[in-house]
Motif scaffolding. Structure first.
Motif, PDB file in Angstrom:
ATOM      1  N   VAL A  17      27.216  19.125 -36.174  1.00  0.00           N
ATOM      2  CA  VAL A  17      27.099  17.663 -36.209  1.00  0.00           C
ATOM      3  C   VAL A  17      28.457  17.032 -36.505  1.00  0.00           C
ATOM      4  O   VAL A  17      28.831  16.006 -35.926  1.00  0.00           O
ATOM      5  CB  VAL A  17      26.057  17.212 -37.254  1.00  0.00           C
ATOM      6  N   HIS A  18      29.216  17.666 -37.388  1.00  0.00           N
ATOM      7  CA  HIS A  18      30.540  17.131 -37.714  1.00  0.00           C
ATOM      8  C   HIS A  18      31.442  17.134 -36.483  1.00  0.00           C
ATOM      9  O   HIS A  18      32.221  16.208 -36.272  1.00  0.00           O
ATOM     10  CB  HIS A  18      31.183  17.951 -38.832  1.00  0.00           C
ATOM     11  N   GLU A  19      31.343  18.164 -35.651  1.00  0.00           N
ATOM     12  CA  GLU A  19      32.201  18.251 -34.472  1.00  0.00           C
ATOM     13  C   GLU A  19      31.718  17.336 -33.356  1.00  0.00           C
ATOM     14  O   GLU A  19      32.519  16.658 -32.713  1.00  0.00           O
ATOM     15  CB  GLU A  19      32.266  19.689 -33.966  1.00  0.00           C
ATOM     16  N   ASP A  20      30.408  17.288 -33.110  1.00  0.00           N
ATOM     17  CA  ASP A  20      29.873  16.524 -31.982  1.00  0.00           C
ATOM     18  C   ASP A  20      29.560  15.068 -32.305  1.00  0.00           C
ATOM     19  O   ASP A  20      29.470  14.240 -31.395  1.00  0.00           O
ATOM     20  CB  ASP A  20      28.606  17.196 -31.438  1.00  0.00           C
ATOM     21  N   ARG A  21      29.343  14.770 -33.611  1.00  0.00           N
ATOM     22  CA  ARG A  21      28.976  13.414 -34.038  1.00  0.00           C
ATOM     23  C   ARG A  21      27.696  12.922 -33.351  1.00  0.00           C
ATOM     24  O   ARG A  21      27.481  11.741 -33.178  1.00  0.00           O
ATOM     25  CB  ARG A  21      30.110  12.416 -33.731  1.00  0.00           C
ATOM     26  N   ASN A  22      26.846  13.881 -32.954  1.00  0.00           N
ATOM     27  CA  ASN A  22      25.638  13.528 -32.218  1.00  0.00           C
ATOM     28  C   ASN A  22      24.591  14.609 -32.462  1.00  0.00           C
ATOM     29  O   ASN A  22      24.874  15.805 -32.273  1.00  0.00           O
ATOM     30  CB  ASN A  22      25.969  13.412 -30.723  1.00  0.00           C
ATOM     31  N   LEU A  23      23.385  14.209 -32.877  1.00  0.00           N
ATOM     32  CA  LEU A  23      22.338  15.182 -33.194  1.00  0.00           C
ATOM     33  C   LEU A  23      21.862  15.934 -31.966  1.00  0.00           C
ATOM     34  O   LEU A  23      21.606  17.144 -32.016  1.00  0.00           O
ATOM     35  CB  LEU A  23      21.157  14.474 -33.865  1.00  0.00           C
ATOM     36  N   LEU A  24      21.746  15.229 -30.833  1.00  0.00           N
ATOM     37  CA  LEU A  24      21.244  15.864 -29.615  1.00  0.00           C
ATOM     38  C   LEU A  24      22.223  16.927 -29.110  1.00  0.00           C
ATOM     39  O   LEU A  24      21.835  18.052 -28.782  1.00  0.00           O
ATOM     40  CB  LEU A  24      21.000  14.811 -28.537  1.00  0.00           C
ATOM     41  N   ARG A  25      23.523  16.578 -29.050  1.00  0.00           N
ATOM     42  CA  ARG A  25      24.513  17.549 -28.580  1.00  0.00           C
ATOM     43  C   ARG A  25      24.626  18.732 -29.538  1.00  0.00           C
ATOM     44  O   ARG A  25      24.770  19.883 -29.111  1.00  0.00           O
ATOM     45  CB  ARG A  25      25.878  16.868 -28.404  1.00  0.00           C
ATOM     46  N   ALA A  26      24.570  18.455 -30.838  1.00  0.00           N
ATOM     47  CA  ALA A  26      24.634  19.540 -31.815  1.00  0.00           C
ATOM     48  C   ALA A  26      23.436  20.477 -31.649  1.00  0.00           C
ATOM     49  O   ALA A  26      23.559  21.702 -31.730  1.00  0.00           O
ATOM     50  CB  ALA A  26      24.679  18.968 -33.226  1.00  0.00           C
ATOM     51  N   GLY A  27      22.266  19.896 -31.402  1.00  0.00           N
ATOM     52  CA  GLY A  27      21.071  20.708 -31.207  1.00  0.00           C
ATOM     53  C   GLY A  27      21.165  21.598 -29.975  1.00  0.00           C
ATOM     54  O   GLY A  27      20.756  22.766 -30.005  1.00  0.00           O
ATOM     55  N   LYS A  28      21.706  21.065 -28.882  1.00  0.00           N
ATOM     56  CA  LYS A  28      21.862  21.869 -27.667  1.00  0.00           C
ATOM     57  C   LYS A  28      22.789  23.044 -27.917  1.00  0.00           C
ATOM     58  O   LYS A  28      22.552  24.155 -27.425  1.00  0.00           O
ATOM     59  CB  LYS A  28      22.404  20.995 -26.536  1.00  0.00           C
ATOM     60  N   ARG A  29      23.839  22.818 -28.688  1.00  0.00           N
ATOM     61  CA  ARG A  29      24.779  23.891 -28.972  1.00  0.00           C
ATOM     62  C   ARG A  29      24.110  24.993 -29.793  1.00  0.00           C
ATOM     63  O   ARG A  29      24.384  26.183 -29.615  1.00  0.00           O
ATOM     64  CB  ARG A  29      25.989  23.356 -29.739  1.00  0.00           C
ATOM     65  N   LEU A  30      23.210  24.597 -30.708  1.00  0.00           N
ATOM     66  CA  LEU A  30      22.566  25.557 -31.606  1.00  0.00           C
ATOM     67  C   LEU A  30      21.200  26.013 -31.109  1.00  0.00           C
ATOM     68  O   LEU A  30      20.516  26.781 -31.793  1.00  0.00           O
ATOM     69  CB  LEU A  30      22.406  24.916 -32.988  1.00  0.00           C
ATOM     70  N   ASN A  31      20.791  25.506 -29.922  1.00  0.00           N
ATOM     71  CA  ASN A  31      19.458  25.808 -29.386  1.00  0.00           C
ATOM     72  C   ASN A  31      18.365  25.332 -30.338  1.00  0.00           C
ATOM     73  O   ASN A  31      17.359  26.025 -30.568  1.00  0.00           O
ATOM     74  CB  ASN A  31      19.307  27.306 -29.115  1.00  0.00           C
ATOM     75  N   LEU A  32      18.557  24.136 -30.896  1.00  0.00           N
ATOM     76  CA  LEU A  32      17.577  23.521 -31.792  1.00  0.00           C
ATOM     77  C   LEU A  32      17.184  22.156 -31.242  1.00  0.00           C
ATOM     78  O   LEU A  32      17.965  21.509 -30.529  1.00  0.00           O
ATOM     79  CB  LEU A  32      18.164  23.343 -33.198  1.00  0.00           C
ATOM     80  N   SER A  33      15.989  21.707 -31.581  1.00  0.00           N
ATOM     81  CA  SER A  33      15.578  20.362 -31.197  1.00  0.00           C
ATOM     82  C   SER A  33      16.294  19.339 -32.071  1.00  0.00           C
ATOM     83  O   SER A  33      16.808  19.660 -33.147  1.00  0.00           O
ATOM     84  CB  SER A  33      14.065  20.207 -31.342  1.00  0.00           C
ATOM     85  N   GLN A  34      16.294  18.098 -31.605  1.00  0.00           N
ATOM     86  CA  GLN A  34      16.941  17.049 -32.389  1.00  0.00           C
ATOM     87  C   GLN A  34      16.253  16.872 -33.738  1.00  0.00           C
ATOM     88  O   GLN A  34      16.913  16.638 -34.761  1.00  0.00           O
ATOM     89  CB  GLN A  34      16.927  15.728 -31.612  1.00  0.00           C
ATOM     90  N   SER A  35      14.945  17.010 -33.749  1.00  0.00           N
ATOM     91  CA  SER A  35      14.211  16.847 -35.009  1.00  0.00           C
ATOM     92  C   SER A  35      14.542  17.991 -35.976  1.00  0.00           C
ATOM     93  O   SER A  35      14.620  17.787 -37.193  1.00  0.00           O
ATOM     94  CB  SER A  35      12.705  16.805 -34.742  1.00  0.00           C
ATOM     95  N   ALA A  36      14.761  19.208 -35.435  1.00  0.00           N
ATOM     96  CA  ALA A  36      15.118  20.334 -36.290  1.00  0.00           C
ATOM     97  C   ALA A  36      16.502  20.131 -36.917  1.00  0.00           C
ATOM     98  O   ALA A  36      16.714  20.454 -38.091  1.00  0.00           O
ATOM     99  CB  ALA A  36      15.096  21.635 -35.486  1.00  0.00           C
TER     100      ALA A  36
END
Length: 322
Positions: A17-36
């Motif tokens: 999240v610190h690198e992407d500044r976006n929950l959706l993009r961070a989730g895609k990188r980690l294979n997690l949903s935005q809610s997770a």
């Protein structure tokens, strides 16, 4: 705070999240949903006792506490992964995305070569090119939005690492039917014919000696050795005429076409432009200092195998250009 309350996965979410500044993009990188991702942040906020990120129109903006934590946590993650051999990096199978800062000259001659190299070695990896001429380049490296910056740097602060890519001199470019095209260029030609030059910042942007300094990183502002040119002409009682100054090299061919202007630029760019058949390149009639191009990145990435691969690949691409 008890270390037993910390889940390593929460640290990985924080880093993304610190690198992407976006929950959706961070989730895609980690294979997690935005809610997770949101839930993981909530757990970490409870443990740390700080908001960590504030949602704004520009994305998730880190708090002062988050900024203070970010570098140490990322470095710790890289060291743990390197020590345990977790998730070894395989460029042939990776789908990672890298962000490189480069000017249009290096994008045309070096990033293009890097792209060809990646086509066979790392077909799943994506590249995003950002302008290295942006005023906040050092800050973008600091916060992790830029993985690697390539260019000419007179000064690199200790928190950043660097690697020499190539060294090259300057060439002069003109149209094919230029009055001076059938002979060697003389020093007087640089005073007789006006110049088109590339500059991304002058004294009004804080440039000193052709470089702009910010946060300890001094990057090149001009694409030629102005001092060498002016000193050479001064010795014969002449001065150059800078008729057109542009912020990027893409405009140079159009400006030289049908004009008697000359343009001074790095030799690799001159070769690239002359390859189109409309322009000629010539050696300058005066000595200039060769320029050393370097790759710069944040030292927290020194232990990241993927980043090491990126550095080596950029160096190989530069070697082919040189």
């Amino acid at each position: 705070m008890s270390i037993g309350r910390i889940d390593l996965n929460l640290i990985k979410v924080f880093d993304a999240v610190h690198e992407d500044r976006n929950l959706l993009r961070a989730g895609k990188r980690l294979n997690l949903s935005q809610s997770a991702v949101s839930h993981a942040l909530s757990r970490l906020r409870e443990v740390v006792g700080d908001e960590l990120f504030v949602r704004t129109a520009r994305g998730m903006v880190p708090t002062a506490r988050a900024l203070a934590m970010a570098d140490e946590l990322r470095d710790a993650l890289r060291r743990i992964e390197a020590t345990l051999g977790v998730e070894p990096f395989d460029p042939g199978r990776s789908t990672r995305r890298f962000v490189i800062a480069a000017n249009d000259h290096l994008t045309a001659v070096m990033v293009a070569e890097l792209s060809r190299l990646m086509k066979t070695e790392a077909p799943g990896i994506d590249l995003v090119i950002r302008p290295s001429t942006r005023i906040d380049l050092a800050e973008q490296i600091d916060v992790g939005r830029i993985d690697l910056a390539v260019g000419i740097f007179a000064q690199v602060p200790q928190r950043l690492s660097s690697r020499t890519l190539m060294t090259q001199g300057e060439s002069i470019v003109m149209r094919k039917a230029h009055p001076a095209s059938r002979r060697r260029l003389a020093l007087q030609d640089l005073a007789r014919y006006p110049l088109v030059t590339v500059s991304v910042g002058g004294q009004e942007e804080g440039a000193v000696g052709g470089f702009i300094l910010e946060r300890g990183l001094a990057r090149q502002a001009e694409m030629f050795d102005r001092h060498a040119l002016e000193e050479a002409l001064k010795a014969v009682g002449k001065a150059p005429r800078y008729r057109v100054t542009v912020p990027h090299s893409l405009a140079i061919p159009a400006l030289l076409r049908g004009s008697d202007m000359l343009s001074i630029m790095p030799s690799s760019l001159a070769r690239n432009l002359a390859a189109g058949g409309e322009l000629l390149m010539r050696e300058p009639p005066y000595p200039s200092t060769p320029s050393t191009f370097r790759a710069v990145w944040h030292s927290r990435n020194d232990h990241d195998p993927a980043h090491a691969w990126l550095q080596d690949s950029v160096a190989r691409a530069a070697g082919r250009v040189a």
